[in-house]
Design an enzyme around this catalytic site. Sequence first.
Site, PDB file in Angstrom:
ATOM      1  N   SER A  37      -5.896   3.729   4.574  1.00  0.00           N
ATOM      2  CA  SER A  37      -5.347   2.981   3.440  1.00  0.00           C
ATOM      3  C   SER A  37      -6.429   2.254   2.653  1.00  0.00           C
ATOM      4  O   SER A  37      -6.256   1.105   2.240  1.00  0.00           O
ATOM      5  CB  SER A  37      -4.294   1.971   3.925  1.00  0.00           C
ATOM      6  OG  SER A  37      -3.528   1.480   2.841  1.00  0.00           O
ATOM      7  N   LYS A  44       2.939   6.656   5.119  1.00  0.00           N
ATOM      8  CA  LYS A  44       2.116   5.584   4.578  1.00  0.00           C
ATOM      9  C   LYS A  44       2.719   4.224   4.891  1.00  0.00           C
ATOM     10  O   LYS A  44       3.919   4.015   4.743  1.00  0.00           O
ATOM     11  CB  LYS A  44       1.985   5.738   3.057  1.00  0.00           C
ATOM     12  CG  LYS A  44       0.943   4.823   2.446  1.00  0.00           C
ATOM     13  CD  LYS A  44      -0.448   5.264   2.831  1.00  0.00           C
ATOM     14  CE  LYS A  44      -1.486   4.172   2.596  1.00  0.00           C
ATOM     15  NZ  LYS A  44      -1.406   3.045   3.559  1.00  0.00           N
ATOM     16  N   SER A  74       0.781  -1.243   0.000  1.00  0.00           N
ATOM     17  CA  SER A  74       0.000   0.000   0.000  1.00  0.00           C
ATOM     18  C   SER A  74       0.808   1.287   0.000  1.00  0.00           C
ATOM     19  O   SER A  74       0.220   2.369  -0.120  1.00  0.00           O
ATOM     20  CB  SER A  74      -0.960   0.015   1.202  1.00  0.00           C
ATOM     21  OG  SER A  74      -2.080  -0.792   0.943  1.00  0.00           O
ATOM     22  N   LYS A 108       0.215   3.839  -2.668  1.00  0.00           N
ATOM     23  CA  LYS A 108      -0.745   4.942  -2.573  1.00  0.00           C
ATOM     24  C   LYS A 108      -0.069   6.304  -2.415  1.00  0.00           C
ATOM     25  O   LYS A 108      -0.733   7.340  -2.565  1.00  0.00           O
ATOM     26  CB  LYS A 108      -1.712   4.701  -1.409  1.00  0.00           C
ATOM     27  CG  LYS A 108      -2.600   3.467  -1.579  1.00  0.00           C
ATOM     28  CD  LYS A 108      -3.589   3.338  -0.426  1.00  0.00           C
ATOM     29  CE  LYS A 108      -4.522   2.147  -0.584  1.00  0.00           C
ATOM     30  NZ  LYS A 108      -3.911   0.873  -0.190  1.00  0.00           N
TER      31      LYS A 108
END
Length: 386
Positions: free
Chosen positions: A119, A230, A59, A62
């Site tokens: 997320s 993140k 993720s 992202k």
Amino acid sequence: MFRKKSFVALLLTVVLLCTSVLPAKANVSISSPSVILVESSTGEVIYELNSMERRSPASITKIMTLLLTFEAIEAGKVSLTDQVTTSEYASSMGGSQVYLAAGETQTLDTMIKCIAVSSGNDASVAVAEHIAGSEQAFVELMNEKAVALGMVDTHFEDCCGLTDSDGHYTSARDVAIMSRELTTKHPDIFNYTMIWMEDITHETRQGTINFTLSSTNKLLKQYQWTTGLKTGSTSKAKYCFSATASKDGIDLIAVVMGAPDYKARFQDAQTLLSYGFSICRIYVDENKEPLAPLTVKGGVTEEVCLEYQGEFRYLDTTGSDLSTVEKVLDLPEAVQAPVEKGAEAGRIRYLLNGAEIGSVPIFYTDNVEKAGYLDYLQKIFDFFLL
């Protein structure tokens, strides 16, 4: 000339991250196989280990999705108040999600929270479709941006990192590049990544339901200097993290990839950040003091104004006394016309212990044409008239 300046600025941004590495001053105990630590404002690499190794990003993909979203906002293509509709495809995303229903609408502002805080894969795809028309078209934009930023070890196949395809990969160094681009060009991202918990409201045909977004970034509660950014994890990628933190005017990015478990991911990031803050000192000269005009010989005007290209930053990890930095102005006493606006007139150089540590260009702010016969007659006329 301005086009040339823009190209040089972009080149320096990439080169700083891709070529400048400060030597580590101590052993850093980490368990992750691939990491990098970067000072954000200068792009200096402070520490790295297998940082160009291609790995599945999960993720932290992202980060690029968020970068393109903020660029679209800045360009006026979309706005935070846009109503983003969740498609059937977007709502079908598995993994980490915020359970958006097909046909549900949320503002882009809320969708960004869903991506940055929880997320949400479903929110990522919905935003991608809103901006580019389809996830596939958005992924093409992601790969184009990666190339533009010099991310040589990156290729994306989706906008959220859910895939385990071997064709979806990046490296710790490339993650640092896109993290730096996002956080330095769009600092408003921190308004989202520093959220620990916040409620959103699902309004669907089934009714209204409150849903709590909970941050996946545990360093927000464990490390006081944390500002973002993140996390990501899949069975293929293991545990990944791009962590940002700010202390005493120093902004750091620590990227961890392939950590063996979620605790190691956060511990390694904190170890890197603490190490960076312990050895980094930064010198900043904003170059706000005015420059005296430069004499122009043989021009239609006798002077031309000057301006600095921008501020100067120098990162030190050696313990040097940065209060002893000297500034040396390298400018001619006069310049011959014609003068071109945006051309380099000279430089201000910075010395530490007698050695140059960098410089900043100084540019002309106006055009000055070469004087002709009529111009000289006008000057003579003005002289006697006055």
